[in-house]
Design a protein around this motif. Structure first.
Motif, PDB file in Angstrom:
ATOM      1  N   GLN A 104       0.838  -1.201   0.000  1.00 63.35           N
ATOM      2  CA  GLN A 104       0.000   0.000   0.000  1.00 63.35           C
ATOM      3  C   GLN A 104       0.876   1.255   0.000  1.00 63.35           C
ATOM      4  O   GLN A 104       0.632   2.193  -0.767  1.00 63.35           O
ATOM      5  CB  GLN A 104      -0.928  -0.002   1.216  1.00 63.35           C
ATOM      6  N   SER A 106       3.957   1.419  -0.956  1.00 75.41           N
ATOM      7  CA  SER A 106       4.681   1.426  -2.226  1.00 75.41           C
ATOM      8  C   SER A 106       3.821   2.047  -3.325  1.00 75.41           C
ATOM      9  O   SER A 106       4.310   2.829  -4.145  1.00 75.41           O
ATOM     10  CB  SER A 106       5.079   0.001  -2.620  1.00 75.41           C
ATOM     11  N   ALA A 107       2.534   1.726  -3.340  1.00 76.05           N
ATOM     12  CA  ALA A 107       1.618   2.285  -4.343  1.00 76.05           C
ATOM     13  C   ALA A 107       1.494   3.798  -4.175  1.00 76.05           C
ATOM     14  O   ALA A 107       1.441   4.540  -5.164  1.00 76.05           O
ATOM     15  CB  ALA A 107       0.253   1.614  -4.236  1.00 76.05           C
ATOM     16  N   ILE A 108       1.462   4.264  -2.941  1.00 77.42           N
ATOM     17  CA  ILE A 108       1.386   5.707  -2.679  1.00 77.42           C
ATOM     18  C   ILE A 108       2.642   6.398  -3.188  1.00 77.42           C
ATOM     19  O   ILE A 108       2.579   7.435  -3.853  1.00 77.42           O
ATOM     20  CB  ILE A 108       1.174   5.981  -1.171  1.00 77.42           C
ATOM     21  N   ASP A 120       4.639   5.329  -5.527  1.00 77.94           N
ATOM     22  CA  ASP A 120       4.608   5.272  -6.992  1.00 77.94           C
ATOM     23  C   ASP A 120       3.757   6.397  -7.555  1.00 77.94           C
ATOM     24  O   ASP A 120       4.087   6.994  -8.577  1.00 77.94           O
ATOM     25  CB  ASP A 120       4.073   3.920  -7.476  1.00 77.94           C
ATOM     26  N   TYR A 121       2.658   6.699  -6.890  1.00 74.44           N
ATOM     27  CA  TYR A 121       1.794   7.794  -7.335  1.00 74.44           C
ATOM     28  C   TYR A 121       2.528   9.132  -7.246  1.00 74.44           C
ATOM     29  O   TYR A 121       2.423   9.973  -8.132  1.00 74.44           O
ATOM     30  CB  TYR A 121       0.502   7.821  -6.520  1.00 74.44           C
ATOM     31  N   PHE A 122       3.287   9.336  -6.172  1.00 75.90           N
ATOM     32  CA  PHE A 122       4.076  10.562  -6.050  1.00 75.90           C
ATOM     33  C   PHE A 122       5.108  10.656  -7.169  1.00 75.90           C
ATOM     34  O   PHE A 122       5.386  11.748  -7.669  1.00 75.90           O
ATOM     35  CB  PHE A 122       4.760  10.655  -4.682  1.00 75.90           C
ATOM     36  N   GLU A 123       5.672   9.546  -7.570  1.00 81.11           N
ATOM     37  CA  GLU A 123       6.609   9.548  -8.689  1.00 81.11           C
ATOM     38  C   GLU A 123       5.903  10.008  -9.966  1.00 81.11           C
ATOM     39  O   GLU A 123       6.480  10.754 -10.764  1.00 81.11           O
ATOM     40  CB  GLU A 123       7.231   8.167  -8.882  1.00 81.11           C
ATOM     41  N   GLN A 124       4.655   9.589 -10.158  1.00 77.38           N
ATOM     42  CA  GLN A 124       3.879  10.046 -11.319  1.00 77.38           C
ATOM     43  C   GLN A 124       3.650  11.549 -11.251  1.00 77.38           C
ATOM     44  O   GLN A 124       3.735  12.254 -12.256  1.00 77.38           O
ATOM     45  CB  GLN A 124       2.525   9.340 -11.381  1.00 77.38           C
ATOM     46  N   LEU A 125       3.355  12.053 -10.063  1.00 77.34           N
ATOM     47  CA  LEU A 125       3.100  13.477  -9.906  1.00 77.34           C
ATOM     48  C   LEU A 125       4.345  14.307 -10.214  1.00 77.34           C
ATOM     49  O   LEU A 125       4.239  15.438 -10.689  1.00 77.34           O
ATOM     50  CB  LEU A 125       2.604  13.782  -8.490  1.00 77.34           C
TER      51      LEU A 125
END
Length: 95
Positions: free
Chosen positions: A30, A32-34, A36-41
């Motif tokens: 969970q 890690s997914a958060i 990863d989302y920050f990396e997208q941002l």
């Protein structure tokens, strides 16, 4: 980004959270997914975007204060936890 159980344990310790081993295992993907989302941002171009505290404009809807006199002063004083003649008695808060 994949977090290990040891990294989750470290983050939990920094946040003063007491997690069981099962919770550490469950939170690793969970978190890690958060991340990863920050990396997208990070990929977004925010060069011309002004900093803000909210995504949308929010205004409070307030009413005008209107002073009014309460007619039955004695009934208010009678329900006070402590009373000193015609005044409310409150605990001293300054030393």
């Amino acid at each position: 980004m994949s977090l290990s159980q040891a990294e989750v344990k470290k983050v939990a310790n920094l946040a003063r959270l007491h997690l069981t081993e099962a919770e550490e295992e469950a939170f690793a993907p969970q978190l890690s997914a958060i991340l990863d989302y920050f990396e997208q941002l990070k990929e977004l171009d925010t060069e011309n975007v002004e900093p803000t505290t909210r995504a949308i404009d929010v205004n409070n809807i307030t009413r005008e204060d209107v002073q009014s006199t309460y007619e039955d002063r004695e009934s208010l004083l009678n329900v006070a936890p402590e009373r000193d003649d015609d005044f409310f008695q409150v605990p001293k808060i300054l030393a």
